[in-house]
Design a protein around this motif. Sequence first.
Motif, PDB file in Angstrom:
ATOM      1  N   ASN A  99      10.109  25.840  45.255  1.00 44.65           N
ATOM      2  CA  ASN A  99       9.630  25.499  46.601  1.00 44.65           C
ATOM      3  C   ASN A  99       8.189  24.987  46.638  1.00 44.65           C
ATOM      4  O   ASN A  99       7.474  25.198  47.624  1.00 44.65           O
ATOM      5  CB  ASN A  99       9.801  26.675  47.572  1.00 44.65           C
ATOM      6  N   PHE A 100       7.770  24.303  45.579  1.00 46.69           N
ATOM      7  CA  PHE A 100       6.501  23.593  45.571  1.00 46.69           C
ATOM      8  C   PHE A 100       6.748  22.095  45.702  1.00 46.69           C
ATOM      9  O   PHE A 100       7.739  21.575  45.169  1.00 46.69           O
ATOM     10  CB  PHE A 100       5.754  23.808  44.247  1.00 46.69           C
ATOM     11  N   PHE A 101       5.847  21.385  46.380  1.00 52.00           N
ATOM     12  CA  PHE A 101       5.729  19.954  46.159  1.00 52.00           C
ATOM     13  C   PHE A 101       5.069  19.841  44.784  1.00 52.00           C
ATOM     14  O   PHE A 101       3.952  20.314  44.583  1.00 52.00           O
ATOM     15  CB  PHE A 101       4.840  19.304  47.225  1.00 52.00           C
ATOM     16  N   SER A 102       5.756  19.256  43.838  1.00 50.55           N
ATOM     17  CA  SER A 102       5.333  19.279  42.445  1.00 50.55           C
ATOM     18  C   SER A 102       4.859  17.889  42.012  1.00 50.55           C
ATOM     19  O   SER A 102       5.610  16.908  42.125  1.00 50.55           O
ATOM     20  CB  SER A 102       6.514  19.750  41.590  1.00 50.55           C
ATOM     21  N   PHE A 103       3.622  17.794  41.527  1.00 46.17           N
ATOM     22  CA  PHE A 103       3.008  16.513  41.175  1.00 46.17           C
ATOM     23  C   PHE A 103       2.472  16.544  39.734  1.00 46.17           C
ATOM     24  O   PHE A 103       2.073  17.593  39.237  1.00 46.17           O
ATOM     25  CB  PHE A 103       1.827  16.196  42.102  1.00 46.17           C
ATOM     26  N   ALA A 104       2.451  15.381  39.105  1.00 45.56           N
ATOM     27  CA  ALA A 104       1.797  15.230  37.805  1.00 45.56           C
ATOM     28  C   ALA A 104       0.963  13.952  37.840  1.00 45.56           C
ATOM     29  O   ALA A 104       1.377  12.944  38.427  1.00 45.56           O
ATOM     30  CB  ALA A 104       2.823  15.160  36.681  1.00 45.56           C
ATOM     31  N   VAL A 105      -0.207  13.999  37.221  1.00 45.31           N
ATOM     32  CA  VAL A 105      -1.171  12.903  37.273  1.00 45.31           C
ATOM     33  C   VAL A 105      -1.468  12.380  35.878  1.00 45.31           C
ATOM     34  O   VAL A 105      -1.564  13.160  34.929  1.00 45.31           O
ATOM     35  CB  VAL A 105      -2.508  13.381  37.900  1.00 45.31           C
ATOM     36  N   SER A 106      -1.635  11.068  35.754  1.00 48.86           N
ATOM     37  CA  SER A 106      -2.059  10.464  34.484  1.00 48.86           C
ATOM     38  C   SER A 106      -3.562  10.213  34.503  1.00 48.86           C
ATOM     39  O   SER A 106      -4.092   9.629  35.456  1.00 48.86           O
ATOM     40  CB  SER A 106      -1.333   9.138  34.237  1.00 48.86           C
ATOM     41  N   MET A 107      -4.247  10.644  33.440  1.00 48.08           N
ATOM     42  CA  MET A 107      -5.673  10.367  33.303  1.00 48.08           C
ATOM     43  C   MET A 107      -5.907   8.889  33.037  1.00 48.08           C
ATOM     44  O   MET A 107      -4.987   8.155  32.656  1.00 48.08           O
ATOM     45  CB  MET A 107      -6.268  11.168  32.143  1.00 48.08           C
ATOM     46  N   SER A 108      -7.128   8.467  33.216  1.00 47.74           N
ATOM     47  CA  SER A 108      -7.518   7.085  32.936  1.00 47.74           C
ATOM     48  C   SER A 108      -7.101   6.684  31.522  1.00 47.74           C
ATOM     49  O   SER A 108      -7.358   7.398  30.553  1.00 47.74           O
ATOM     50  CB  SER A 108      -9.042   6.951  33.073  1.00 47.74           C
ATOM     51  N   GLY A 109      -6.411   5.523  31.410  1.00 46.29           N
ATOM     52  CA  GLY A 109      -5.967   5.035  30.113  1.00 46.29           C
ATOM     53  C   GLY A 109      -4.655   5.620  29.642  1.00 46.29           C
ATOM     54  O   GLY A 109      -4.190   5.290  28.548  1.00 46.29           O
ATOM     55  N   TYR A 110      -4.035   6.468  30.458  1.00 49.88           N
ATOM     56  CA  TYR A 110      -2.746   7.082  30.118  1.00 49.88           C
ATOM     57  C   TYR A 110      -1.688   6.636  31.131  1.00 49.88           C
ATOM     58  O   TYR A 110      -2.004   6.413  32.310  1.00 49.88           O
ATOM     59  CB  TYR A 110      -2.848   8.605  30.127  1.00 49.88           C
TER      60      TYR A 110
END
Length: 294
Positions: A99-110
């Motif tokens: 029950n989370f809004f689940s996010f993943a982020v890419s770092m600069s250059g990835y």
Amino acid sequence: MLPKKKKNIVLSYILPLILVIGFYAFFRVSILPYIYTKQAQHQLLTANNQTTEIYWKEPALLADKKYPAIIFLHGIQKDKQGAKAFVRSGVLSEYAKKNFFSFAVSMSGYGESSGKSDFCGKASQNNLVQAINFVRSQPNVDPNKVAVVGISCGASIANVVANSGKINALVLVSGFYDFKDMYAEWSANTRTIPSNVMEEINQTIVAEKNIETASVVRSSLPISSHYPPTLIFVGTKDPIVDPKQSIQLHQLLDSKGIPNTLELIQDAKHPVPANVWKTKSDKFLENTLSLKIK
């Protein structure tokens, strides 16, 4: 040699077992990651001429209900796939089911984030800030229940951004928190880091003029009153990052009255395994964000 009849019996049991194991391995390595990726939303955010790649998955939404959000930030990767690593591993789907809004982020250059890799520098910090702003703006997200989980370099980035006042719970896994001291250990080979990563770090220091400037960019000091409740993980046998870095951060947060817990994981290396930090993190998130994780 086995008699022909016995050999046939053995083969009749072994071959099916090999096939089942082989299919299971293929399913876990190829098919399941593909399914997870297809199920996730993929988006590129743009602000101040910088593009940030995110993947996200929402829970089973109920009308007129606000949900907590969790943001994952990766560390240094050979393949530079970025946020997709959390998608392919099933972490994004796992937390959406919780029950989370689940996010993943890419770092600069990835992944598809713009720019060059800057080893936890300003551009990568801005990637996380862009993602946080996007998450908090979503109509079904409770802006008072936004958690960030940083792994390795991602933990170091999250530590800096934590002073922004936009994070409500922070989980740091195997990060460094004093760049200058950690760089001295890498340079002296007290701690080992891949040669290509060390080359990238040296290039970053040159671009930012000197080690002092580079360290200031990657430091959260002074800790602000906005720094959120924090759970810190590090392995006692981490060959890359000195566990003392986590101990010192824990002591600093204590001195500032910031609620925090340090988990020294015995015999763990780098980074602390996901099955370890996920179990302990869930209880921390329940208590900190006042929710029940199913």
